[in-house]
Design a protein around this motif. Structure first.
Motif, PDB file in Angstrom:
ATOM      1  N   ASP A  22       0.846  -1.190   0.000  1.00 41.02           N
ATOM      2  CA  ASP A  22       0.000   0.000   0.000  1.00 41.02           C
ATOM      3  C   ASP A  22       0.880   1.237   0.000  1.00 41.02           C
ATOM      4  O   ASP A  22       2.109   1.134  -0.005  1.00 41.02           O
ATOM      5  CB  ASP A  22      -0.901  -0.007   1.240  1.00 41.02           C
ATOM      6  CG  ASP A  22      -2.236   0.677   0.983  1.00 41.02           C
ATOM      7  OD1 ASP A  22      -2.295   1.587   0.132  1.00 41.02           O
ATOM      8  OD2 ASP A  22      -3.226   0.302   1.641  1.00 41.02           O
ATOM      9  N   SER A  23       0.266   2.400   0.053  1.00 38.45           N
ATOM     10  CA  SER A  23       0.994   3.661   0.172  1.00 38.45           C
ATOM     11  C   SER A  23       1.001   4.085   1.633  1.00 38.45           C
ATOM     12  O   SER A  23      -0.037   4.043   2.299  1.00 38.45           O
ATOM     13  CB  SER A  23       0.330   4.749  -0.669  1.00 38.45           C
ATOM     14  OG  SER A  23       0.459   4.439  -2.027  1.00 38.45           O
ATOM     15  N   TYR A  24       2.181   4.513   2.109  1.00 38.77           N
ATOM     16  CA  TYR A  24       2.348   4.854   3.518  1.00 38.77           C
ATOM     17  C   TYR A  24       3.036   6.200   3.669  1.00 38.77           C
ATOM     18  O   TYR A  24       3.817   6.615   2.816  1.00 38.77           O
ATOM     19  CB  TYR A  24       3.181   3.784   4.235  1.00 38.77           C
ATOM     20  CG  TYR A  24       2.505   2.438   4.295  1.00 38.77           C
ATOM     21  CD1 TYR A  24       1.634   2.127   5.329  1.00 38.77           C
ATOM     22  CD2 TYR A  24       2.736   1.480   3.310  1.00 38.77           C
ATOM     23  CE1 TYR A  24       1.014   0.896   5.391  1.00 38.77           C
ATOM     24  CE2 TYR A  24       2.109   0.238   3.367  1.00 38.77           C
ATOM     25  CZ  TYR A  24       1.249  -0.043   4.404  1.00 38.77           C
ATOM     26  OH  TYR A  24       0.628  -1.265   4.462  1.00 38.77           O
ATOM     27  N   ASP A  25       2.735   6.865   4.772  1.00 36.37           N
ATOM     28  CA  ASP A  25       3.433   8.083   5.190  1.00 36.37           C
ATOM     29  C   ASP A  25       4.379   7.684   6.316  1.00 36.37           C
ATOM     30  O   ASP A  25       3.966   7.006   7.261  1.00 36.37           O
ATOM     31  CB  ASP A  25       2.455   9.143   5.702  1.00 36.37           C
ATOM     32  CG  ASP A  25       1.502   9.613   4.622  1.00 36.37           C
ATOM     33  OD1 ASP A  25       1.864   9.536   3.433  1.00 36.37           O
ATOM     34  OD2 ASP A  25       0.400  10.056   4.969  1.00 36.37           O
ATOM     35  N   ILE A  26       5.630   8.107   6.214  1.00 38.51           N
ATOM     36  CA  ILE A  26       6.631   7.782   7.236  1.00 38.51           C
ATOM     37  C   ILE A  26       7.070   9.080   7.897  1.00 38.51           C
ATOM     38  O   ILE A  26       7.439  10.035   7.220  1.00 38.51           O
ATOM     39  CB  ILE A  26       7.837   7.048   6.620  1.00 38.51           C
ATOM     40  CG1 ILE A  26       7.370   5.776   5.909  1.00 38.51           C
ATOM     41  CG2 ILE A  26       8.867   6.728   7.708  1.00 38.51           C
ATOM     42  CD1 ILE A  26       8.448   5.084   5.109  1.00 38.51           C
ATOM     43  N   ASN A  27       7.013   9.099   9.216  1.00 41.46           N
ATOM     44  CA  ASN A  27       7.380  10.277   9.997  1.00 41.46           C
ATOM     45  C   ASN A  27       8.476   9.927  10.992  1.00 41.46           C
ATOM     46  O   ASN A  27       8.503   8.823  11.532  1.00 41.46           O
ATOM     47  CB  ASN A  27       6.161  10.804  10.777  1.00 41.46           C
ATOM     48  CG  ASN A  27       5.030  11.180   9.856  1.00 41.46           C
ATOM     49  OD1 ASN A  27       5.178  12.038   9.009  1.00 41.46           O
ATOM     50  ND2 ASN A  27       3.906  10.509  10.001  1.00 41.46           N
ATOM     51  N   HIS A  29       5.833  10.657   1.821  1.00 44.48           N
ATOM     52  CA  HIS A  29       4.385  10.846   1.712  1.00 44.48           C
ATOM     53  C   HIS A  29       3.869   9.977   0.571  1.00 44.48           C
ATOM     54  O   HIS A  29       4.388  10.033  -0.547  1.00 44.48           O
ATOM     55  CB  HIS A  29       4.069  12.321   1.469  1.00 44.48           C
ATOM     56  CG  HIS A  29       2.619  12.608   1.372  1.00 44.48           C
ATOM     57  ND1 HIS A  29       1.761  12.456   2.437  1.00 44.48           N
ATOM     58  CD2 HIS A  29       1.859  13.031   0.330  1.00 44.48           C
ATOM     59  CE1 HIS A  29       0.545  12.777   2.068  1.00 44.48           C
ATOM     60  NE2 HIS A  29       0.574  13.127   0.789  1.00 44.48           N
ATOM     61  N   LYS A  30       2.885   9.171   0.875  1.00 42.93           N
ATOM     62  CA  LYS A  30       2.283   8.256  -0.106  1.00 42.93           C
ATOM     63  C   LYS A  30       3.347   7.389  -0.779  1.00 42.93           C
ATOM     64  O   LYS A  30       3.358   7.205  -1.990  1.00 42.93           O
ATOM     65  CB  LYS A  30       1.449   9.021  -1.125  1.00 42.93           C
ATOM     66  CG  LYS A  30       0.221   9.660  -0.500  1.00 42.93           C
ATOM     67  CD  LYS A  30      -0.703  10.237  -1.534  1.00 42.93           C
ATOM     68  CE  LYS A  30      -1.934  10.788  -0.820  1.00 42.93           C
ATOM     69  NZ  LYS A  30      -2.928  11.292  -1.751  1.00 42.93           N
ATOM     70  N   GLN A  31       4.230   6.861   0.046  1.00 44.12           N
ATOM     71  CA  GLN A  31       5.324   6.004  -0.435  1.00 44.12           C
ATOM     72  C   GLN A  31       4.789   4.586  -0.646  1.00 44.12           C
ATOM     73  O   GLN A  31       4.324   3.963   0.299  1.00 44.12           O
ATOM     74  CB  GLN A  31       6.447   5.990   0.603  1.00 44.12           C
ATOM     75  CG  GLN A  31       7.611   5.118   0.249  1.00 44.12           C
ATOM     76  CD  GLN A  31       8.427   5.711  -0.884  1.00 44.12           C
ATOM     77  OE1 GLN A  31       8.655   6.901  -0.930  1.00 44.12           O
ATOM     78  NE2 GLN A  31       8.860   4.870  -1.791  1.00 44.12           N
TER      79      GLN A  31
END
Length: 163
Positions: A62-67, A127-129
């Motif tokens: 899926d697409s993920y946001d990493i912080n 963002h949206k990785q």
């Protein structure tokens, strides 16, 4: 005390309703969070070779946001923090990036949240990785010009499913 009436009230329905409301609030706030963890940095300092690893299991492609987030004290000597960020994918492909996290503005005012001697800054590094399911490793090393960096209390990673 003739004529006095004792009224019994049952608090269980109200407390059950409050508990249900609290659980719904908690679920709604963390619905997209897949991973959230931090590690403490030793008080004597974060050595440049001491990488902090975060093992993250993603349930689906899926697409993920990493912080990234950094907690530091007011005695931290710099206005920023350079990090080397390694991402190791489930098929052992390593990608490395250098990230500059701004902790204070040009006037020396700490950014992020906090008060007193504790401050936290959170930055989005992806963002949206698109990421595959499976086990991912994120390794963070401080990349400042000091072998032993003082003033950083915690470093962390959070991963959320992109909206």
């Amino acid at each position: 005390m003739k004529g006095d009436t004792i009224v019994k009230t049952d608090l269980r329905p109200k407390s059950s309703l409050l508990l249900l409301f609290g659980l719904l609030l908690l679920i709604s706030c963390t619905g997209n969070v897949v991973y959230n963890d931090y590690v403490a940095i030793p008080g004597q300092g974060w050595e440049s070779h001491d990488g902090k690893e975060f093992v993250i299991t993603l349930p689906a492609k899926d697409s993920y946001d990493i912080n990234l987030f950094v907690r530091h004290g007011s005695l931290y000597q710099y206005s920023n923090l350079w990090l080397f960020v390694d991402h190791i994918s489930p098929d052992n492909v390593v990608t490395t990036d250098t990230v500059n996290i701004i902790l204070a503005d040009a006037y020396g005012n700490w950014q992020g949240k906090g008060w007193g001697n504790s401050h936290q800054v959170e930055v989005n590094i992806a963002h949206k990785q698109p990421l595959d399911s499976g086990v991912h490793v994120v390794r963070l090393n401080q990349a400042m010009r000091e072998y032993k960096l003082r003033g950083i209390a915690n470093i962390g990673v959070s991963v959320e499913k992109s909206r």
